[in-house]
Design a protein around this motif. Structure first.
Motif, PDB file in Angstrom:
ATOM      1  N   ALA A 170       0.938  -1.229  -0.059  1.00 37.98           N
ATOM      2  CA  ALA A 170      -0.180   0.153   0.075  1.00 37.98           C
ATOM      3  C   ALA A 170       0.909   1.221  -0.021  1.00 37.98           C
ATOM      4  CB  ALA A 170      -0.875   0.144   1.254  1.00 37.98           C
ATOM      5  N   ALA A 171       1.905   1.247   0.645  1.00 36.40           N
ATOM      6  CA  ALA A 171       2.703   2.353   0.646  1.00 36.40           C
ATOM      7  C   ALA A 171       3.531   2.521  -0.744  1.00 36.40           C
ATOM      8  CB  ALA A 171       3.931   2.195   1.814  1.00 36.40           C
ATOM      9  N   GLU A 172       3.836   1.444  -1.262  1.00 38.55           N
ATOM     10  CA  GLU A 172       4.429   1.678  -2.460  1.00 38.55           C
ATOM     11  C   GLU A 172       3.251   2.104  -3.688  1.00 38.55           C
ATOM     12  OE1 GLU A 172       6.394  -1.949  -3.863  1.00 38.55           O
ATOM     13  OE2 GLU A 172       7.401  -2.308  -1.985  1.00 38.55           O
ATOM     14  N   ARG A 216       1.842   5.843  -7.284  1.00 38.17           N
ATOM     15  CA  ARG A 216       0.302   5.650  -7.650  1.00 38.17           C
ATOM     16  C   ARG A 216       0.350   5.553  -9.083  1.00 38.17           C
ATOM     17  NH1 ARG A 216      -3.703   9.512  -8.983  1.00 38.17           N
ATOM     18  NH2 ARG A 216      -5.771   8.941  -8.481  1.00 38.17           N
ATOM     19  N   PRO A 217       0.659   4.454  -9.506  1.00 39.99           N
ATOM     20  CA  PRO A 217       0.548   3.904 -10.854  1.00 39.99           C
ATOM     21  C   PRO A 217      -1.042   3.597 -11.297  1.00 39.99           C
ATOM     22  CG  PRO A 217       1.259   2.178  -9.519  1.00 39.99           C
ATOM     23  CD  PRO A 217       1.205   3.305  -8.718  1.00 39.99           C
ATOM     24  N   ARG A 264       2.828  -1.382 -11.825  1.00 39.75           N
ATOM     25  CA  ARG A 264       3.654  -1.742 -11.192  1.00 39.75           C
ATOM     26  C   ARG A 264       3.362  -3.048 -10.543  1.00 39.75           C
ATOM     27  NH1 ARG A 264       7.831   2.170  -9.603  1.00 39.75           N
ATOM     28  NH2 ARG A 264       7.935   0.663  -7.522  1.00 39.75           N
ATOM     29  N   ALA A 265       4.444  -3.967 -10.104  1.00 45.68           N
ATOM     30  CA  ALA A 265       4.331  -5.262  -9.191  1.00 45.68           C
ATOM     31  C   ALA A 265       5.068  -5.230  -7.995  1.00 45.68           C
ATOM     32  CB  ALA A 265       4.563  -6.331 -10.122  1.00 45.68           C
ATOM     33  N   THR A 266       4.860  -5.823  -6.944  1.00 50.63           N
ATOM     34  CA  THR A 266       5.467  -6.146  -5.978  1.00 50.63           C
ATOM     35  C   THR A 266       5.589  -7.559  -5.599  1.00 50.63           C
ATOM     36  OG1 THR A 266       5.102  -3.926  -4.687  1.00 50.63           O
ATOM     37  CG2 THR A 266       5.541  -5.890  -3.414  1.00 50.63           C
ATOM     38  N   GLN A 267       6.732  -8.074  -5.435  1.00 48.17           N
ATOM     39  CA  GLN A 267       6.680  -9.571  -4.948  1.00 48.17           C
ATOM     40  C   GLN A 267       6.625  -9.734  -3.633  1.00 48.17           C
ATOM     41  OE1 GLN A 267       9.676 -11.796  -6.975  1.00 48.17           O
ATOM     42  NE2 GLN A 267      10.008 -13.521  -5.726  1.00 48.17           N
TER      43      GLN A 267
END
Length: 355
Positions: free
Chosen positions: A118-120, A125-126, A210-213
Motif C-alpha cells: 500500500a505504501a509503494e 500511484r501507478p 507496477r508489481a511487488t513480489q
C-alpha cells in the motif's frame, strides 16, 4: 481509498464444507478468513469496504454484519453469477466512484498484512499495482511477466505454457483508470471478464503498472490441506490466555487460549492451541496446532493438528490428527482397528471410527 472484497465463488476444492458455508467463512485460528481480510484492510486505514457476494450472500452478511465489529463500514454488492473479477469492478463502479481502491480476494490469507505494498502504491500511484508470488505451478494462476526494469510487461490468465513463475495472489491496487480498462475488454474464452485482461489493456495503453513480489506468508485457502497449514502458521503467534475453567487434574503446556465458558477437565492441552467459548475438553489430550470452535465437545480423545468447527463432538477416538471436522458433526468410537485417523467431515455429519 476504498476496498473491494470478493466473496463469491463456489469453492469446489473445499467440498463438502463449501456445500454448507462459503469457503471465505472457513475459520483459521478460530476466525473466518474474511475477518482476517478485513483486519488487513483496516490496518491500512481503509474503512469503506464493498463486499461482492453471490448465492451465499445471507451467510456472509450474517457473519460480518455491517462491519462494525471489524472496524469498517460494509456495503454488500450482489453478483448474480460468477462473470469474472473485472466484472466485479464494473459492478462496484458506483460504490467506488473516483477513489483509488484495493481489491482483495476473500479467500487469501496474508498474515503479515499488505502495508508495504500500500505504501509503494501511494508513493508512486501507478494506474495499477499488482502483488505477485513465485509458485511451483503458474498455470493455475494469473501470471505476470516483467521487463528488465521490473515493470509489468505482460499478464495472462492460467496459461498452458507459462513464461514466468510469478503468480497474481489476489491483491490489487487501482486508480480510477481501471474503470476505462474494464469497460474496454470483452469476455475471455471462459466467458468471464478477466482482471488480467483489464490490467493488460492498461499496459498496452502505456499506463504505468507496477508489481511487488510478496515476501511474507501467503495462502489461498482453497483446499483442506491449505486451511490446516494456514491454521498452523497463525497459531504460531498465539499468546496464552485462560478465561475459562481448568481443573486441578489438567495440565496446560505452551501457548494456549481457553475462551470464556470453556472447561478443561482431567486433560492435557498442548499449545499452540485455542479452545473456543463454551467448549468442553474432558479426559483428553488436545493439541498442539489445534483449534476448537464454540460449543465443541472432546471426550476420551487424542486430537492434534486439527480444526473442529462450532458444535463439533468427538468422543472416544484414540487419535485424530490433521483433520477438519464440520459444524455440529459427530465423530465417535466404532469397532476396534487402527490407532490413528485423518478425517474431513462436513457439517452435521455423524461418523463412527475405530478406536
Amino acid at each position: 481509498m476504498k476496498a473491494l472484497v470478493l466473496s463469491g465463488g463456489s469453492g469446489t476444492r473445499l467440498r463438502p464444507f463449501s456445500h454448507s458455508m462459503p469457503k471465505q467463512l472457513i475459520p483459521v485460528a478460530n476466525k473466518p478468513v474474511l475477518e482476517h481480510v478485513l483486519a488487513n484492510i483496516r490496518d491500512l486505514g481503509v474503512t469503506d469496504v464493498g463486499v461482492i457476494v453471490g448465492d451465499r450472500a445471507a451467510d456472509v452478511s450474517r457473519a460480518l454484519g455491517d462491519g462494525t465489529r471489524s472496524g469498517v463500514r460494509i456495503t454488500y454488492l450482489r453478483q448474480e453469477s460468477p462473470l469474472g473479477l473485472a466484472h466485479c469492478v464494473r459492478l462496484a463502479r458506483e460504490f467506488l466512484g473516483d477513489d483509488d481502491f484495493v481489491m482483495y480476494l476473500g479467500d487469501n490469507m496474508l498474515p503479515a498484512g499488505i502495508g508495504q505494498v500500500a505504501a509503494e502504491f501511494t508513493e508512486h500511484r501507478p494506474a495499477a499495482h499488482v502483488v505477485v508470488h513465485k509458485v511451483a505451478d503458474p498455470s493455475a494462476f494469473g501470471v505476470v511477466e516483467l521487463d528488465s526494469a521490473g515493470r509489468v510487461e505482460h499478464l495472462v490468465e492460467k496459461p498452458r505454457n507459462p513464461r514466468s513463475d510469478l503468480a497474481l495472489i489476489g491483491v490489487y491496487f487501482f486508480t480510477p483508470a481501471i474503470h476505462e480498462a474494464v469497460a474496454a475488454i470483452a469476455p475471455s474464452s471462459r466467458g468471464e471478464l478477466e482482471i488480467t485482461d483489464a490490467v493488460q489493456w492498461l499496459v498496452d495503453q502505456g499506463a504505468p503498472v507496477r508489481a511487488t513480489q510478496y515476501s511474507g506468508y501467503w495462502k489461498d485457502v482453497g483446499r483442506v490441506e491449505d486451511v490446516l497449514e494456514c491454521n498452523r502458521v497463525l497459531l504460531e503467534g498465539v499468546e496464552s490466555r485462560v478465561s475459562g475453567e481448568v481443573d486441578d487434574a489438567s495440565v496446560i503446556k505452551g501457548p494456549v487460549v481457553i475462551e470464556e465458558g470453556a472447561r478443561v477437565v482431567r486433560s492435557l492441552v498442548e499449545g499452540p492451541t485455542i479452545i473456543g467459548p463454551r467448549s468442553v475438553v474432558e479426559d483428553s489430550t488436545v493439541g498442539p496446532y489445534t483449534t476448537l470452535g464454540a460449543g465443541c465437545v472432546v471426550r476420551g480423545t487424542r486430537l492434534d493438528a486439527s480444526i473442529a468447527l462450532d458444535g463439533a463432538v468427538i468422543t472416544g477416538v484414540r487419535r485424530l490428527s490433521g483433520s477438519l471436522v464440520g459444524r455440529e458433526a459427530r465423530v465417535a468410537l466404532g469397532a476396534q482397528g487402527p490407532a490413528e485417523h485423518r478425517l474431513v467431515v462436513g457439517d452435521h455429519c455423524r461418523i463412527e471410527v475405530t478406536g
